[in-house]
Design a protein around this motif. Structure first.
Motif, mmCIF file in Angstrom:
data_model
loop_
_atom_site.group_PDB
_atom_site.id
_atom_site.type_symbol
_atom_site.label_atom_id
_atom_site.label_comp_id
_atom_site.label_asym_id
_atom_site.label_seq_id
_atom_site.Cartn_x
_atom_site.Cartn_y
_atom_site.Cartn_z
ATOM 1 N N ASP A 13 83.944 -2.423 -67.447
ATOM 2 C CA ASP A 13 84.799 -1.996 -68.511
ATOM 3 C C ASP A 13 84.561 -0.460 -68.926
ATOM 4 O OD1 ASP A 13 84.566 -1.478 -71.897
ATOM 5 O OD2 ASP A 13 86.188 -2.859 -71.181
ATOM 6 N N GLN A 15 85.367 1.682 -71.365
ATOM 7 C CA GLN A 15 84.920 1.922 -72.609
ATOM 8 C C GLN A 15 83.142 1.869 -72.615
ATOM 9 O OE1 GLN A 15 86.266 3.789 -74.709
ATOM 10 N NE2 GLN A 15 88.289 3.471 -73.806
ATOM 11 N N LYS A 16 82.837 0.599 -72.121
ATOM 12 C CA LYS A 16 81.348 0.406 -71.955
ATOM 13 C C LYS A 16 80.637 1.385 -71.020
ATOM 14 C CE LYS A 16 81.843 -4.446 -73.375
ATOM 15 N NZ LYS A 16 81.573 -5.528 -72.944
ATOM 16 N N MET A 18 81.633 4.289 -70.115
ATOM 17 C CA MET A 18 81.417 5.667 -70.671
ATOM 18 C C MET A 18 80.441 5.792 -72.050
ATOM 19 S SD MET A 18 83.267 7.645 -68.889
ATOM 20 C CE MET A 18 83.156 9.221 -70.019
ATOM 21 N N ALA A 19 80.427 4.833 -72.642
ATOM 22 C CA ALA A 19 79.248 4.846 -73.661
ATOM 23 C C ALA A 19 77.910 4.724 -73.190
ATOM 24 C CB ALA A 19 79.504 3.315 -74.692
ATOM 25 N N THR A 45 90.449 6.813 -64.297
ATOM 26 C CA THR A 45 91.167 6.264 -65.268
ATOM 27 C C THR A 45 92.346 7.302 -65.783
ATOM 28 O OG1 THR A 45 89.572 6.959 -67.046
ATOM 29 C CG2 THR A 45 89.203 4.957 -66.136
#
Length: 135
Positions: A13, A15-16, A18-19, A45
């Motif tokens: 994922d 977003q996960k 990158m976090a 991406t």
């Protein structure tokens, strides 16, 4: 640190991932591998402007980071059509690491296709062949 980055790299994922990368970079702001991973993930991406900025940040902190220069060269050529910038960033890894096969090859293609510098292209094709004669 290396194991933590490997685990982050396996996160599917975006977003996960990158976090997790940002949290890791908050603890290890001068980790060149993490900076490279962030830039690469952004490019993967299609967040090209952010990826460009991330590669530039990596290179500003690590001017001799051959892979950072090479990847930025790819982005500049293929996405931004900045052939002069791409040429510069293809040449840099060759200065840093003379036997950088793919940089020699891509520089040769760029010189041939964009600059019509056939002699320069030939020189870089020859260097690539010298590095890896079976390719």
């Amino acid at each position: 640190m290396e194991n933590e980055l490997r685990l982050i790299d396996q996160i599917k994922d975006f977003q996960k991932k990158m976090a997790a990368l940002e949290a890791y970079l908050a603890k290890h702001p001068s980790d060149s591998d993490a900076l490279l991973a962030r830039a690469y993930a952004l490019a993967e991406t299609k967040q090209y402007k952010s990826a460009k900025n991330a590669y530039e940040e990596l290179i500003s902190n690590f001017p001799y980071h051959a892979t950072g220069h090479f990847n930025l060269g790819l982005l500049l050529k293929n996405i931004f059509s900045d052939y002069d910038g791409a040429k510069w960033h293809y040449e840099k890894p060759i200065e840093i690491y003379l036997r950088y096969l793919i940089a020699n090859h891509n520089l040769a293609i760029l010189l041939e296709d964009q600059s019509k510098d056939f002699e320069g292209a030939r020189t870089n094709y020859d260097k690539a062949f010298e590095i890896a004669p079976r390719h």
